[in-house]
Design a protein around this motif. Structure first.
Motif, PDB file in Angstrom:
ATOM      1  N   THR A 127      36.539  60.086  56.636  1.00 48.52           N
ATOM      2  CA  THR A 127      36.242  60.062  55.205  1.00 48.52           C
ATOM      3  C   THR A 127      35.318  58.892  54.881  1.00 48.52           C
ATOM      4  N   TYR A 128      34.146  59.217  54.303  1.00 52.12           N
ATOM      5  CA  TYR A 128      33.205  58.180  53.887  1.00 52.12           C
ATOM      6  C   TYR A 128      32.936  58.326  52.397  1.00 52.12           C
ATOM      7  N   ARG A 129      33.187  57.278  51.640  1.00 55.83           N
ATOM      8  CA  ARG A 129      33.054  57.295  50.184  1.00 55.83           C
ATOM      9  C   ARG A 129      33.750  58.508  49.587  1.00 55.83           C
ATOM     10  N   GLY A 130      34.929  58.794  50.103  1.00 56.16           N
ATOM     11  CA  GLY A 130      35.731  59.864  49.535  1.00 56.16           C
ATOM     12  C   GLY A 130      35.346  61.262  49.991  1.00 56.16           C
ATOM     13  N   SER A 131      34.268  61.381  50.791  1.00 55.22           N
ATOM     14  CA  SER A 131      33.867  62.705  51.275  1.00 55.22           C
ATOM     15  C   SER A 131      34.335  62.885  52.717  1.00 55.22           C
TER      16      SER A 131
ATOM     17  N   TYR B 237      34.267  64.347  56.366  1.00 49.97           N
ATOM     18  CA  TYR B 237      33.344  64.936  57.332  1.00 49.97           C
ATOM     19  C   TYR B 237      34.153  65.402  58.522  1.00 49.97           C
TER      20      TYR B 237
END
Lengths: 112, 402
Positions: free
Chosen positions: A45-49, A51
């Motif tokens: 999870t990067y900045r809430g997204s 992957y």
């Protein structure tokens, strides 16, 4: 001669190497590889997204052994690489037709 | 200018210059490994073009003559008439310092247009945008009509972050989405680069904010302290939201929070004190952590969240001045915020200044990019987008294997 190919968890590489050293195995080839098996990939999870990382990092070992040493080497790799968790990897064996030590020109078992 | 102040402004100028490579690494690490050199180059290009442009005509348009309301003139082109004897070099030091701000402002936009903009278009966009958007907006806020009305922007929250942030939105709307976005969006290729970029940005930001006192004085010291605190508080806030919402403390969350906090405290850093920087930081960390998701809801491909961090963070920080401005603490003559008995007047001026900046920057940025789109084109071919811009635009590769 047999070629042993083993896919193991990266942090198990040292254990496998030490076990093989203990058996007197004098050479092996290691590669960093990626793939998936039953374990599948994982998510990050990067900045809430989220992957999906489809291919997880593994280590591939390749070792050529004499036919009569095959069973014991397989046992040692299996013992050293296992955690009991999903994603421990696989080992497969193929028959090698010829082996050549480039420096001396030795062939077959002598080249191992 | 006294010698201590000249020394501080010169040191601050160098600190601010260092922020542009810091930004380049912050963005470059978040970018894909086949576009990282293009990202670095977009930022370094600003470090080449803007200093020359700034001294040639930019500074004159953005400041001289001081009394103008809308735009300066050509009187100080090539720094004509600006000497070093009368004021101990203070004016030259200040012009250099402001030139560093002019340099990093268009660089901020690069994060939004990542992965798909033709470098030749970027190379022309940067000086055009600086002259047509940065210089007039800078003038309005510092000495022009918005500043004279009483709005406050200590170190460029509106002039730099809101301005570049809304320009980034305009840019991605003209440029279009990356191929495959949002379905195939890719995670950062190097988080360590992001973290070192963040560290460089924070370090440089002490010059950005504390240097904006343009003097080695108490206001500079408080701005320094505010820069220290707001970044930390915002980093904590962002990381905590991610921990509670997504399950983990992430490096990217910490880095994003730090930068958002730095952006937010920028306009306020010379006007607030006490607990205010911590409150501003905490508030911004939470708001920006949610703001970066807007692009998925609204469908604009702001690749590295320039809108969510710089536009939103800058706006939040600028509006908090309306609440926290405390002239008594600084011995200053600016308007008081609501929490210090100042009423709604200052908040109204902050809203007006940001509103004017947003409308002007959005419209003119759109026009510049439409003009470039119709003439030289602004987007790389689909094939080159897949191949990567490092190779297609620069014939270089960041990471060679074998």
């Amino acid at each position: 001669m047999k070629l042993i190919t083993a896919i193991v968890k990266p942090f198990k590489l040292d254990d496998v190497k030490e076990a093989l050293r203990g058996l007197g195995v004098v050479g092996l080839t290691v590669s960093e590889v990626r793939g998936f098996g039953r374990q599948g990939g994982h998510t990050e999870t990067y900045r809430g997204s989220e992957y999906r990382i489809e291919f997880v990092p593994k280590i591939k070992l390749e070792i050529v052994v004499e036919d009569d040493r095959l069973a014991i080497v397989l046992d040692e790799i299996e013992k050293a690489a296992t955690t009991g968790q999903i994603g421990d990897g696989k080992i497969w064996v193929t028959t090698v037709d010829e082996l050549i030590r480039i420096r001396t020109g030795e062939r077959g078992d002598d080249a191992i | 200018m006294d010698s201590g102040s000249v020394a501080w402004v010169l040191v601050s100028a160098a600190l601010v210059l260092f922020m542009t490579p810091g930004l380049a690494f912050f963005y470059g690490g978040m970018d894909r490994n086949r576009n990282v050199l293009n990202m670095l180059m977009m930022n370094f290009w600003c470090m080449l073009v803007i200093p020359v442009l700034w001294v040639t005509i930019g500074y004159s348009l953005a400041q001289q003559p001081i009394g103008n309301d809308l735009i300066g003139g050509f009187d100080a082109a090539f720094l004509n008439g600006i000497g070093i004897l009368g004021d101990n070099g203070g004016t030259i030091a200040t012009i250099a310092f402001l030139g560093m701000f002019a340099t990093i402002t268009p660089a901020l936009i690069s994060g939004a247009v990542a992965d798909r903009m033709k470098f030749s278009a970027w190379a022309i966009f940067v000086p055009l945008w600086s002259l047509l958007v940065f210089c007039p907006v800078f003038k309005w806020l510092y000495g022009g009509f918005l500043g004279k009305r009483g709005s406050l922007d200590f170190a460029g929250g509106t002039a730099i972050h809101v301005n570049a942030g809304i320009a980034a939105l305009a840019a991605v709307l003209v440029l279009g989405k990356r191929k495959g976005w949002p379905r195939d969006a890719q995670p950062p290729h190097s988080m360590p680069l992001v973290m070192i970029g963040t560290g460089i940005l924070w370090f440089g930001w002490f010059g950005f904010n504390a240097g904006s006192a343009l003097s080695a004085n108490g206001q500079a010291a408080q701005a320094f302290m505010n820069t220290f605190l707001a970044a930390a508080a915002a980093g904590i806030a962002w990381a905590l939201v991610e921990k509670l919402r997504d399950g983990h403390f992430t490096n990217l969350g910490v880095a994003s929070g730090i930068v958002a906090g730095l952006v937010a405290i920028t306009p306020a850093s010379g006007y607030v004190s006490g607990a205010a920087p911590i409150i501003i930081g905490l508030l911004t960390g939470v708001v920006c952590c949610y703001a970066v998701r807007l692009k998925f809801k609204a469908g604009f491909d702001d690749a590295l969240d320039v809108v969510g961090v710089h536009f939103v963070g800058g706006l939040v920080g600028s509006l908090t001045i309306g609440f926290f401005a405390n002239p008594a603490f600084f011995g200053g003559s600016f308007h008081r915020g609501i929490f210090y008995g100042g009423g709604l007047g200052l908040l109204g001026e902050q809203l007006l200044a940001n509103g004017v900046t947003i409308v002007y920057s959005f419209v003119v940025t759109t026009l510049i990019l439409l003009a470039l789109k119709r003439t030289i084109g602004i987007r790389v071919s689909s094939e080159n987008e897949t191949l990567g811009l490092d190779y297609s635009e620069h014939r270089e590769t960041a990471y060679h294997n074998l």
